[in-house]
Scaffold this motif. Structure first.
Motif, PDB file in Angstrom:
ATOM      1  N   GLN A   1     108.498  77.512  22.345  1.00 32.88           N
ATOM      2  CA  GLN A   1     107.580  76.543  22.931  1.00 32.88           C
ATOM      3  C   GLN A   1     108.366  75.422  23.606  1.00 32.88           C
ATOM      4  O   GLN A   1     109.504  75.130  23.224  1.00 32.88           O
ATOM      5  CB  GLN A   1     106.673  75.929  21.853  1.00 32.88           C
ATOM      6  CG  GLN A   1     105.668  76.904  21.259  1.00 32.88           C
ATOM      7  CD  GLN A   1     104.744  76.225  20.264  1.00 32.88           C
ATOM      8  OE1 GLN A   1     105.127  75.268  19.583  1.00 32.88           O
ATOM      9  NE2 GLN A   1     103.502  76.710  20.186  1.00 32.88           N
ATOM     10  N   GLN A   2     107.766  74.826  24.611  1.00 38.11           N
ATOM     11  CA  GLN A   2     108.294  73.612  25.217  1.00 38.11           C
ATOM     12  C   GLN A   2     107.162  72.606  25.343  1.00 38.11           C
ATOM     13  O   GLN A   2     105.980  72.975  25.324  1.00 38.11           O
ATOM     14  CB  GLN A   2     108.924  73.877  26.593  1.00 38.11           C
ATOM     15  CG  GLN A   2     110.195  74.690  26.576  1.00 38.11           C
ATOM     16  CD  GLN A   2     111.358  74.001  25.883  1.00 38.11           C
ATOM     17  OE1 GLN A   2     111.224  72.926  25.312  1.00 38.11           O
ATOM     18  NE2 GLN A   2     112.514  74.636  25.934  1.00 38.11           N
ATOM     19  N   GLN A   3     107.560  71.349  25.514  1.00 35.79           N
ATOM     20  CA  GLN A   3     106.571  70.281  25.549  1.00 35.79           C
ATOM     21  C   GLN A   3     106.782  69.405  26.786  1.00 35.79           C
ATOM     22  O   GLN A   3     107.906  69.239  27.266  1.00 35.79           O
ATOM     23  CB  GLN A   3     106.684  69.420  24.288  1.00 35.79           C
ATOM     24  CG  GLN A   3     105.525  68.477  24.057  1.00 35.79           C
ATOM     25  CD  GLN A   3     105.597  67.844  22.681  1.00 35.79           C
ATOM     26  OE1 GLN A   3     106.412  66.969  22.445  1.00 35.79           O
ATOM     27  NE2 GLN A   3     104.739  68.301  21.764  1.00 35.79           N
TER      28      GLN A   3
ATOM     29  N   THR B   1     103.397  77.691  25.173  1.00 38.31           N
ATOM     30  CA  THR B   1     104.054  78.762  24.434  1.00 38.31           C
ATOM     31  C   THR B   1     104.547  79.818  25.401  1.00 38.31           C
ATOM     32  O   THR B   1     103.765  80.368  26.193  1.00 38.31           O
ATOM     33  CB  THR B   1     103.091  79.390  23.417  1.00 38.31           C
ATOM     34  OG1 THR B   1     102.665  78.385  22.486  1.00 38.31           O
ATOM     35  CG2 THR B   1     103.780  80.522  22.653  1.00 38.31           C
ATOM     36  N   PHE B   2     105.837  80.086  25.337  1.00 36.18           N
ATOM     37  CA  PHE B   2     106.444  81.139  26.145  1.00 36.18           C
ATOM     38  C   PHE B   2     106.663  82.363  25.244  1.00 36.18           C
ATOM     39  O   PHE B   2     106.116  82.421  24.146  1.00 36.18           O
ATOM     40  CB  PHE B   2     107.732  80.622  26.781  1.00 36.18           C
ATOM     41  CG  PHE B   2     107.474  79.466  27.725  1.00 36.18           C
ATOM     42  CD1 PHE B   2     107.201  79.679  29.066  1.00 36.18           C
ATOM     43  CD2 PHE B   2     107.476  78.148  27.254  1.00 36.18           C
ATOM     44  CE1 PHE B   2     106.933  78.624  29.928  1.00 36.18           C
ATOM     45  CE2 PHE B   2     107.217  77.079  28.106  1.00 36.18           C
ATOM     46  CZ  PHE B   2     106.946  77.320  29.439  1.00 36.18           C
TER      47      PHE B   2
ATOM     48  N   GLY C   1     114.403  76.870  22.598  1.00 32.97           N
ATOM     49  CA  GLY C   1     114.204  77.246  23.997  1.00 32.97           C
ATOM     50  C   GLY C   1     114.488  78.709  24.280  1.00 32.97           C
ATOM     51  O   GLY C   1     114.608  79.538  23.383  1.00 32.97           O
ATOM     52  N   ALA C   2     114.586  79.001  25.566  1.00 31.68           N
ATOM     53  CA  ALA C   2     114.812  80.377  26.012  1.00 31.68           C
ATOM     54  C   ALA C   2     116.235  80.818  25.701  1.00 31.68           C
ATOM     55  O   ALA C   2     117.158  80.016  25.689  1.00 31.68           O
ATOM     56  CB  ALA C   2     114.550  80.486  27.511  1.00 31.68           C
ATOM     57  N   ARG C   3     116.397  82.111  25.477  1.00 29.40           N
ATOM     58  CA  ARG C   3     117.741  82.665  25.346  1.00 29.40           C
ATOM     59  C   ARG C   3     118.375  82.750  26.733  1.00 29.40           C
ATOM     60  O   ARG C   3     117.744  83.167  27.690  1.00 29.40           O
ATOM     61  CB  ARG C   3     117.694  84.058  24.722  1.00 29.40           C
ATOM     62  CG  ARG C   3     117.216  84.097  23.266  1.00 29.40           C
ATOM     63  CD  ARG C   3     117.296  85.511  22.733  1.00 29.40           C
ATOM     64  NE  ARG C   3     118.659  86.042  22.826  1.00 29.40           N
ATOM     65  CZ  ARG C   3     118.974  87.321  22.654  1.00 29.40           C
ATOM     66  NH1 ARG C   3     118.012  88.207  22.407  1.00 29.40           N
ATOM     67  NH2 ARG C   3     120.236  87.724  22.736  1.00 29.40           N
ATOM     68  N   GLU C   4     119.613  82.323  26.850  1.00 34.91           N
ATOM     69  CA  GLU C   4     120.351  82.354  28.110  1.00 34.91           C
ATOM     70  C   GLU C   4     119.536  81.752  29.258  1.00 34.91           C
ATOM     71  O   GLU C   4     119.277  82.407  30.268  1.00 34.91           O
ATOM     72  CB  GLU C   4     120.789  83.784  28.454  1.00 34.91           C
ATOM     73  CG  GLU C   4     121.718  84.387  27.415  1.00 34.91           C
ATOM     74  CD  GLU C   4     122.325  85.700  27.888  1.00 34.91           C
ATOM     75  OE1 GLU C   4     121.655  86.429  28.660  1.00 34.91           O
ATOM     76  OE2 GLU C   4     123.459  85.995  27.489  1.00 34.91           O
TER      77      GLU C   4
ATOM     78  N   LEU D   1     106.809  75.413  36.503  1.00 39.76           N
ATOM     79  CA  LEU D   1     105.583  75.879  37.155  1.00 39.76           C
ATOM     80  C   LEU D   1     104.439  75.984  36.156  1.00 39.76           C
ATOM     81  O   LEU D   1     103.285  75.663  36.478  1.00 39.76           O
ATOM     82  CB  LEU D   1     105.829  77.226  37.831  1.00 39.76           C
ATOM     83  CG  LEU D   1     106.538  77.189  39.178  1.00 39.76           C
ATOM     84  CD1 LEU D   1     107.001  78.580  39.596  1.00 39.76           C
ATOM     85  CD2 LEU D   1     105.623  76.608  40.255  1.00 39.76           C
ATOM     86  N   ARG D   2     104.741  76.440  34.941  1.00 43.19           N
ATOM     87  CA  ARG D   2     103.701  76.573  33.918  1.00 43.19           C
ATOM     88  C   ARG D   2     103.096  75.200  33.590  1.00 43.19           C
ATOM     89  O   ARG D   2     101.880  75.056  33.468  1.00 43.19           O
ATOM     90  CB  ARG D   2     104.291  77.199  32.656  1.00 43.19           C
ATOM     91  CG  ARG D   2     103.295  77.350  31.516  1.00 43.19           C
ATOM     92  CD  ARG D   2     102.468  78.611  31.621  1.00 43.19           C
ATOM     93  NE  ARG D   2     103.287  79.758  31.329  1.00 43.19           N
ATOM     94  CZ  ARG D   2     103.556  80.223  30.091  1.00 43.19           C
ATOM     95  NH1 ARG D   2     103.042  79.606  29.026  1.00 43.19           N
ATOM     96  NH2 ARG D   2     104.289  81.285  29.918  1.00 43.19           N
TER      97      ARG D   2
END
Length: 281
Positions: free
Chosen positions: A34-36, A29-30, A92-95, A106-107
Motif C-alpha cells: 500500500q501507499q498513501q 492498495t497495489f 513498497g514495490a519490489r525493485e 497516476l493511481r
C-alpha cells in the motif's frame, strides 16, 4: 474516495508539522503493498487542488514549506508517497523504478483528475510529472522545481546501480520524448531553479553533458546534480509565451531545504507560484 483523518505512518514522516488547514489521507492498495497520499484542503478554495510529484528520497512532507503556504493562500494539493524514496513509502514495490512511480502517481491522481489543472514536479519527480501530464488533457499548468529529465530507457531500470548506470551516459537525457511533449504542450510552464544548480560541468572539471556534482562555490558547498544542458533543453522546448522562470539566488539543487531555512524566500516563492496558478483560472 475514502479520506482518513490521520495517518498510521506519521512516525515515519520526514517532517511532522501542523498544517495551516485540514489534511486528509488516501490509501491505495497495489499488488503486494500500500501507499498513501496526503490531501491538503484550504479553508477557502481559490483554485482546484494541485497534484504534486516529489523528488528522490522524499515523502509527501518534504515540500511543506511551499505546500503549506499555498494551502494558506487557498490552493490545496495532493501529494503521494512513492516506492523507493522514503521510510514512509516502505516496504513498497519490489525493485521500484520511475515507471513504478508513474503508475503509483497516476493511481492517486485519478482522485482529483476531473478538477486538477496544475501539476508540480520536484527534481526526480519532474521527470515523472512530465510523463504523467502527457496523459492528462485537463492539465494546463506545469510547475517544474529543479527538474530532472532522464532518458526514456532509464524509466524501467530499478533504482540502484541499474538506474544510476542508465542515467550516467553523457547527454543521455536528450533521448527523452518529454522535450517533444513540451514543444506541443498548449499550457503554461513555470520553471523554478536554484542559482547554483544546472551548472556547466566542464567549467567545474567534469565531462560535457553530465552533472557538475558537489563543489565549493561562493563560500559554501553546492550540489548541482542537474546538467546545464537539461535546463537549457527545457527552456528551448517551451514556447516563450508559455514559459515563466523563477531563479532563486544563493540556492543549489536543495530548494526544499532552502525554503525551510529562509521563510521570507518561501513566502515570496509561494506568492509567485500562487499567482501563476491563479492567472486566468
Amino acid at each position: 474516495m475514502q479520506l482518513d483523518t490521520d495517518s498510521t505512518q506519521r512516525s515515519a514522516w520526514q517532517y511532522d508539522e501542523p498544517s495551516p488547514g485540514v489534511e486528509r489521507f488516501i490509501t491505495e492498495t497495489f499488488d503486494t503493498y500500500q501507499q498513501q497520499a496526503r490531501l491538503l484542503i484550504p479553508d477557502e478554495e481559490r483554485a482546484p487542488p494541485l497534484f504534486v510529484v516529489g523528488g528522490a528520497q522524499s515523502d509527501f512532507t518534504r515540500l511543506n514549506p511551499l505546500l503549506y503556504r499555498l494551502q494558506a493562500l487557498g490552493i490545496g494539493s495532493l501529494t503521494a508517497n512513492l516506492s523507493g524514496h522514503s521510510l514512509a513509502s516502505e516496504p513498497g514495490a519490489r525493485e521500484p523504478s520511475l515507471t513504478t512511480n508513474r503508475e503509483e502517481a497516476l493511481r492517486f491522481h485519478r482522485h482529483i483528475a476531473p478538477r486538477c489543472q496544475t501539476v508540480i514536479g520536484h527534481s526526480l519527480g519532474a521527470a515523472i510529472a512530465l510523463k504523467l501530464v502527457a496523459q492528462q488533457t485537463a492539465v494546463d499548468k506545469l510547475i517544474l522545481i529543479c527538474p530532472a529529465v532522464y532518458p526514456d530507457s532509464a524509466h524501467n531500470a530499478p533504482f540502484g546501480p541499474a538506474f544510476k548506470s542508465a542515467i550516467s551516459k553523457p547527454y543521455g537525457f536528450l533521448d527523452c520524448d518529454s522535450f517533444e511533449f513540451l514543444r506541443q504542450f498548449p499550457g503554461r510552464v513555470l520553471l523554478v531553479v536554484g542559482e547554483f544548480d544546472g551548472l556547466n560541468s566542464e567549467h567545474h572539471g567534469q565531462g560535457a553533458g553530465t552533472s557538475a556534482g558537489t563543489l565549493w562555490l561562493a563560500g559554501a558547498q553546492r550540489y548541482s546534480p542537474i546538467p546545464e544542458e537539461v535546463t537549457r533543453s527545457l527552456l528551448k522546448s517551451v514556447p516563450p509565451p508559455h514559459l515563466e522562470c523563477l531563479l532563486l539566488a544563493n540556492c543549489d539543487h536543495g530548494i526544499a531545504a532552502h525554503l525551510r531555512t529562509t521563510p521570507v524566500v518561501a513566502d515570496q516563492v509561494a506568492q509567485t507560484v500562487a499567482q501563476f496558478i491563479l492567472a486566468d483560472s
